[in-house]
Design an enzyme around this catalytic site. Structure first.
Site, PDB file in Angstrom:
ATOM      1  N   ASN A  13       0.828  -1.440  -0.061  1.00 42.87           N
ATOM      2  CA  ASN A  13       0.013   0.074  -0.051  1.00 42.87           C
ATOM      3  C   ASN A  13       0.797   1.181   0.062  1.00 42.87           C
ATOM      4  O   ASN A  13       1.497   1.515   0.987  1.00 42.87           O
ATOM      5  CB  ASN A  13      -0.857  -0.070   1.587  1.00 42.87           C
ATOM      6  CG  ASN A  13      -1.778   1.265   1.504  1.00 42.87           C
ATOM      7  OD1 ASN A  13      -1.788   2.201   0.476  1.00 42.87           O
ATOM      8  ND2 ASN A  13      -2.462   1.350   2.455  1.00 42.87           N
ATOM      9  N   TRP A  14       0.976   1.646  -1.281  1.00 36.59           N
ATOM     10  CA  TRP A  14       2.010   3.106  -1.455  1.00 36.59           C
ATOM     11  C   TRP A  14       1.462   4.183  -0.524  1.00 36.59           C
ATOM     12  O   TRP A  14       2.263   5.085  -0.472  1.00 36.59           O
ATOM     13  CB  TRP A  14       2.266   3.130  -2.642  1.00 36.59           C
ATOM     14  CG  TRP A  14       3.087   2.336  -3.532  1.00 36.59           C
ATOM     15  CD1 TRP A  14       3.903   1.454  -2.748  1.00 36.59           C
ATOM     16  CD2 TRP A  14       3.427   2.288  -4.777  1.00 36.59           C
ATOM     17  NE1 TRP A  14       4.575   0.589  -3.951  1.00 36.59           N
ATOM     18  CE2 TRP A  14       4.303   1.176  -4.954  1.00 36.59           C
ATOM     19  CE3 TRP A  14       3.018   2.915  -5.933  1.00 36.59           C
ATOM     20  CZ2 TRP A  14       4.662   0.811  -6.503  1.00 36.59           C
ATOM     21  CZ3 TRP A  14       3.256   2.579  -7.277  1.00 36.59           C
ATOM     22  CH2 TRP A  14       4.377   1.397  -7.511  1.00 36.59           C
ATOM     23  N   SER A 217       3.280  -2.496  10.238  1.00 40.33           N
ATOM     24  CA  SER A 217       4.672  -2.433  10.525  1.00 40.33           C
ATOM     25  C   SER A 217       5.429  -3.865  10.087  1.00 40.33           C
ATOM     26  O   SER A 217       6.353  -4.417  10.687  1.00 40.33           O
ATOM     27  CB  SER A 217       5.263  -2.319  11.775  1.00 40.33           C
ATOM     28  OG  SER A 217       4.735  -0.983  12.134  1.00 40.33           O
ATOM     29  N   GLY A 238       2.914  -1.269   4.258  1.00 44.05           N
ATOM     30  CA  GLY A 238       2.861   0.180   3.860  1.00 44.05           C
ATOM     31  C   GLY A 238       4.479   0.665   3.677  1.00 44.05           C
ATOM     32  O   GLY A 238       4.907   0.449   2.620  1.00 44.05           O
ATOM     33  N   GLY A 239       5.134   0.989   4.739  1.00 41.96           N
ATOM     34  CA  GLY A 239       6.537   1.753   4.559  1.00 41.96           C
ATOM     35  C   GLY A 239       7.443   0.792   4.114  1.00 41.96           C
ATOM     36  O   GLY A 239       8.155   1.091   3.072  1.00 41.96           O
TER      37      GLY A 239
HETATM   38  P1  13P Z   1       3.059   0.129   7.808  1.00 40.33           P
HETATM   39  O1  13P Z   1       3.565  -1.038   7.128  1.00 40.33           O
HETATM   40  O2  13P Z   1       3.814   1.207   7.045  1.00 40.33           O
HETATM   41  O3  13P Z   1       2.936  -0.096   9.232  1.00 40.33           O
HETATM   42  O4  13P Z   1       1.601   0.472   7.328  1.00 40.33           O
HETATM   43  C1  13P Z   1       0.793  -0.794   7.174  1.00 40.33           C
HETATM   44  C2  13P Z   1      -0.494  -0.490   6.338  1.00 40.33           C
HETATM   45  O5  13P Z   1      -1.134   0.579   6.988  1.00 40.33           O
HETATM   46  C3  13P Z   1      -0.884  -1.216   5.228  1.00 40.33           C
HETATM   47  O6  13P Z   1      -1.983  -0.581   4.719  1.00 40.33           O
END
Ligand code: 13P
Length: 255
Positions: A13-14, A217, A238-239
């Site tokens: 998820n960018w 995370s 995400g990250g």
């Molecule tokens: P992170 O991996 O940055 O914690 O984000 C998770 C997320 O919200 C994926 O949709």
């Protein structure tokens, strides 16, 4: 993961990252790194304006490009929104719905999440439906009740047949972007509880065939342990989905 019963899905998820040029460069970098790793589906969900560039770069590879949200109406006076018809016209098959950032910052509720889900399914899309508890709810010991309620409300009116186009992403809100990850045991327990709700709603066969991802995370260091759990069928990342080496390590952990 239980590959005998369901598909593992590793999705990025960018969020609000990557211009078209940056997305092109990223996909070109990661494409050879994940080539042939077919034990899981690989998806990147991109900002609307970046989708076309990402699709062009991903063409002919095992990478699919999705969207990060969709509106429930087919067209009309909804400034700033995009419909499922528009997305499918652009060849977009996957869409994230109900992300906690949409719920937190943009007023989305289980009702609007449900409407968006029904509209996306009606247009023939595949939905990554996000849900999960906030920190206070986990501390209060009501995680099961919260995810159960969200699952039921968000899937209201979704048929057993349509469940083949639903991926659920369990994302504890306290673990998103915080560096705090649910322990593999917590992820397993809550993904298992969500699956029990699916048994209640749709029966065992549908529940066992539904992919339930963990998100929050997830990274190159913790993915293998999280994905080793039988009810954790992938990740929504995400990250770490913005860094080719980290995302590839997560794909490797799913092989
Ligand atoms: P992170 O991996 O940055 O914690 O984000 C998770 C997320 O919200 C994926 O949709």
């Amino acid at each position: 993961m239980n590959n005998a019963k369901r598909r593992t899905v590793i999705a990025g998820n960018w969020k609000m990252n990557f211009t078209p040029a940056e997305a092109t460069a990223f996909i070109n970098e990661i494409k050879p790194m994940v080539a042939g790793k077919d034990n899981c589906d690989i998806i990147f969900c991109a900002p609307y304006v970046t989708i076309a560039a990402a699709q062009a770069a991903a063409e002919g590879s095992n990478i699919k490009i999705g969207a990060e949200n969709v509106h429930f109406a087919e067209s009309g006076a909804y400034t700033g929104e995009v419909s499922a018809k528009m997305l499918t016209a652009c060849g977009v098959e996957y869409v994230i719905i109900g992300h906690s950032e949409r719920r937190q910052y943009f007023g989305e509720t289980d009702e609007t999440v449900n409407k968006r889900t029904l509209a996306a399914l009606a247009a023939g899309m595949k939905v990554i439906l996000c849900l999960g508890e906030v920190k206070e709810q986990r501390l209060a010991g009501i995680t099961r009740e919260i995810v159960s309620m969200q699952t039921k409300l968000d899937l209201a009116g979704v048929s057993a047949e349509d469940m083949k186009n639903i991926i659920i992403a369990y994302e504890p809100v306290w673990a998103i972007g915080t560096g705090l990850t649910a322990t593999p045991e917590q992820a397993e327990e809550t993904c298992g509880q969500i699956r029990e709700v699916l048994v209640e709603l749709y029966g065992k066969d549908v529940a066992e065939a539904t992919t339930i991802q963990y998100g929050g995370s997830m990274n190159d260091k913790n993915a293998a342990e999280l994905l080793s759990k039988p009810n954790v069928d992938g990740g929504l990342i995400g990250g770490a989905s913005l860094v080719a080496s980290k995302f590839t390590a997560i794909v490797d952990a799913a092989q």
